[in-house]
Design an enzyme around this catalytic site. Structure first.
Site, PDB file in Angstrom:
ATOM      1  N   ASP A  39       0.603  -1.304  -0.119  1.00  0.00           N
ATOM      2  CA  ASP A  39       0.060  -0.036  -0.106  1.00  0.00           C
ATOM      3  C   ASP A  39       0.817   1.315  -0.005  1.00  0.00           C
ATOM      4  O   ASP A  39       0.450   2.436  -0.777  1.00  0.00           O
ATOM      5  CB  ASP A  39      -0.899  -0.180   1.298  1.00  0.00           C
ATOM      6  CG  ASP A  39      -2.114  -1.024   1.114  1.00  0.00           C
ATOM      7  OD1 ASP A  39      -2.175  -1.568  -0.044  1.00  0.00           O
ATOM      8  OD2 ASP A  39      -2.737  -1.273   2.137  1.00  0.00           O
ATOM      9  N   GLU A  91      -2.902  -2.530  -8.872  1.00  0.00           N
ATOM     10  CA  GLU A  91      -1.507  -1.971  -9.050  1.00  0.00           C
ATOM     11  C   GLU A  91      -1.336  -1.292 -10.458  1.00  0.00           C
ATOM     12  O   GLU A  91      -0.109  -0.731 -10.924  1.00  0.00           O
ATOM     13  CB  GLU A  91      -0.293  -2.734  -8.797  1.00  0.00           C
ATOM     14  CG  GLU A  91      -0.087  -3.980  -9.961  1.00  0.00           C
ATOM     15  CD  GLU A  91      -0.941  -5.179  -9.610  1.00  0.00           C
ATOM     16  OE1 GLU A  91      -0.576  -6.245 -10.203  1.00  0.00           O
ATOM     17  OE2 GLU A  91      -1.863  -5.226  -8.831  1.00  0.00           O
TER      18      GLU A  91
END
Length: 345
Positions: free
Chosen positions: A231, A257
């Protein structure tokens, strides 16, 4: 548009929702809460069927998977926020109407206007509809203030409440179109901006381009260092994009992503130059763990570029950039591929 369940039903749905979040080890984000609340209520049949299939196959359901479900099956994703705002509006409208009924004389026309607003609330679809109702209520309360001096003190409170609600609406709109992790625009906000750029391109015959970017070997980072580090890496990439793009450009988190950069009034050559800046910066950057200083190393990315073609949809230009990006990944990663260079339709 509104959730119509009773308080007891809502309480049961809430209990089930929190249970699902705990069962799948999910954080209580607005997206996760909304998906599982809709699943618990059973009102979104397609979402429920999709989750049931995932559960039957015993597939994972992490935050990224739930976000994908949110984007795909909750087409009216703003309705939780809008429902909350409408509840406040209805309470205010009821209070204002009571004030008017208690008076005599020339305020009867305002009562009719308020009744009309109450009818309009049954057909609210989006933020613009809510804004319209708020603006009409503000106009009506101003007229009432001018017509009935006896109500001025009481109506002033409602007028100030409406102005505060107007501010809340602006904040809610921004939050509904912002990715909670990275602070970038989310897919919902991206879709709306893409539509604006398509209209501008048609009217001005000016190009725009998109860059689809996928972090290379992101799963390995998660597996090695954990999801919190993953994260943090996503936030780091978001910071890079925010610092590189121009004021009128748009950096968005597309999902997982994957990121998308929208470049208005930019041809494919300009988009390539931006992509090369990103690639060069990533080649020079060494990532480390903030707390321990442990070295992660270089994290690079694969990028695909597509220039918008007049007449195609926003999804079509994104799909072409996505194809180019996957070509970059399949031919070695850490590279940039332009869709027009591919032998693809």
């Amino acid at each position: 548009m509104n959730y119509s369940e009773s308080n007891s039903q809502a309480g049961e749905f809430l209990r089930l929702t929190l249970g699902f979040l705990a069962q799948h080890n999910l954080s209580a984000t607005p997206v996760n809460y909304t998906v599982w609340y809709e699943y618990a209520s059973g009102k979104n049949l397609k979402l429920r069927q999709a989750i049931d299939r995932i559960l039957e196959k015993k597939l994972p359901l992490n935050n990224n998977h739930v976000e994908a479900l949110y984007q795909k099956f909750i087409s009216d994703g703003d309705r939780v926020v809008i429902s909350r705002l409408l509840t406040k509006l209805n309470l205010m409208l009821r209070e204002i109407t009571t004030y008017v009924v208690e008076t005599e004389g020339d305020l009867s026309t305002h009562g009719q206007a308020l009744d009309s607003l109450a009818d309009q609330m049954t057909d609210i679809h989006d933020y613009d509809d809510v804004k319209n109702i708020i603006n009409q209520m503000l106009d009506t309360t101003k007229a009432i203030l001018q017509s009935g001096a006896r109500l001025q003190t009481r109506m002033k409170v409602s007028s100030e409440d409406l102005k505060q609600l107007h501010k809340e609406l602006e904040v809610s709109q921004k939050e509904a179109r912002t990715d909670s992790l990275t602070g970038l625009t989310n897919r919902r906000g991206l879709e709306k901006r893409l539509e604006i750029e398509r209209i501008r391109a048609r009217q001005n015959n000016s190009p725009f381009s998109v860059i689809m970017l996928d972090i290379d070997h992101f799963k390995a980072v998660n597996d090695t260092f954990g999801h919190l580090v993953g994260d943090s890496l996503l936030k780091g990439f978001a910071d890079i994009f925010s610092n590189l793009v121009r004021r009128n450009d748009l950096a968005a988190r597309y999902g997982g992503e994957e990121f998308l950069i929208l470049l208005p009034e930019t041809n494919v050559e300009g988009a390539y130059a931006v992509s090369e800046k990103i690639r060069t910066l990533l080649c020079k950057k060494e990532w480390t763990l903030k707390d321990s200083g442990k070295r992660i190393g270089q994290i690079k990315a694969s990028m695909g570029i597509a220039q918008y073609k007049l007449g195609e949809t926003g999804n079509e230009v994104i799909t072409r950039a996505d194809k180019a990006m996957y070509q970059a990944k399949s031919t070695g990663r850490d590279r940039i591929v332009i869709h027009s260079d591919l032998n693809l339709c």
